[in-house]
Design an enzyme around this catalytic site. Structure first.
Site, PDB file in Angstrom:
ATOM      1  N   HIS A  62      22.246  47.555  -0.721  1.00 18.24           N
ATOM      2  CA  HIS A  62      21.053  47.818  -0.399  1.00 18.24           C
ATOM      3  C   HIS A  62      20.840  47.406   0.934  1.00 18.24           C
ATOM      4  CE1 HIS A  62      19.713  47.323  -4.350  1.00 18.24           C
ATOM      5  NE2 HIS A  62      20.116  48.055  -4.348  1.00 18.24           N
ATOM      6  N   LYS A  72      20.253  38.302   4.668  1.00 11.90           N
ATOM      7  CA  LYS A  72      20.662  37.945   3.963  1.00 11.90           C
ATOM      8  C   LYS A  72      21.304  36.664   3.756  1.00 11.90           C
ATOM      9  CE  LYS A  72      18.586  42.317   1.333  1.00 11.90           C
ATOM     10  NZ  LYS A  72      19.723  43.001  -0.454  1.00 11.90           N
ATOM     11  N   TYR A 132      19.231  34.688  -2.796  1.00 10.98           N
ATOM     12  CA  TYR A 132      19.202  34.986  -1.592  1.00 10.98           C
ATOM     13  C   TYR A 132      17.798  34.686  -1.099  1.00 10.98           C
ATOM     14  CZ  TYR A 132      17.748  40.117  -3.112  1.00 10.98           C
ATOM     15  OH  TYR A 132      17.450  40.612  -3.335  1.00 10.98           O
ATOM     16  N   ASP A 171      20.284  53.451  -7.705  1.00  9.08           N
ATOM     17  CA  ASP A 171      22.399  52.789  -7.281  1.00  9.08           C
ATOM     18  C   ASP A 171      22.857  54.416  -7.870  1.00  9.08           C
ATOM     19  OD1 ASP A 171      21.616  50.794  -5.063  1.00  9.08           O
ATOM     20  OD2 ASP A 171      22.246  49.760  -7.343  1.00  9.08           O
TER      21      ASP A 171
END
Length: 185
Positions: A62, A72, A132, A171
């Site tokens: 992503h 991230k 995250y 996905d």
């Protein structure tokens, strides 16, 4: 508290390790320290996310296009993941290259995935929890997915049953890097 920072094979992708202090009660660790992180050029983080997954779940690859791109900072809280960053900056000499690292709930490693990189991870244990922080807010209009099994990227996912990973709907329809409409130069 100091962090150990390790450079990786991809510029700007870094592994941070924090110190954990233990005694008869358990342990304590400082996992975020804004001023120390700024010394290492980490961005300010504006959103924190957490996922819980069964073994064999693959999330990614992503990214969000500019102007909503995000960095991230990834940590496995419980379980085990193989975490991956892919350089998707078109002018980069490392374009299309990836870096992967095992992160577990038992270690003190965290991975910085900067702007201009796609990110994904594969869970290698049931009930794996990944936490995250990200440098911007989620933008559905800017979010994109690159095919986790893109042969031109060639990620070596460490999973015995790799043909049967569990993927989200987005996905499952992800495209290759060369067919992606990413706008990082």
């Amino acid at each position: 508290m100091q962090f150990t920072v390790t450079e990786t094979t991809l510029p700007d992708v870094k592994v941070f390790e924090y110190r954990e202090f233990g005694d008869e009660r358990g342990s304590f660790a400082e996992v975020y320290h804004k001023s120390l992180f700024q010394e290492h050029s980490l961005p300010d983080f504006t959103q924190q996310n957490q996922s819980k997954s069964a073994k064999g779940v693959l999330r990614g690859l992503h990214f969000q296009n500019n102007p909503d791109s995000i960095a991230k900072f990834v940590r496995c809280v419980h379980g085990h993941i193989f975490d991956v960053a892919v350089d998707i900056r078109k002018s980069s000499p490392h374009y299309g290259q990836w870096f992967g690292i095992h992160l577990t709930g038992d270690d003190t490693k965290m991975l910085l995935v900067p702007d201009g990189f796609a990110h994904g991870f594969l869970t290698l244990e049931d009930n794996t929890i990944v936490n995250y922080q990200q440098s911007g807010y989620w933008s559905p209009a800017s979010e994109r997915s690159i095919l986790w099994s893109d042969p031109e990227i060639g990620i070596n996912w460490p999973f015995d049953d790799i043909d049967n990973v569990e993927l989200s709907g987005k996905d499952q329809i992800a495209v290759s890097l060369k067919d992606s409409d990413h706008n990082f130069n």
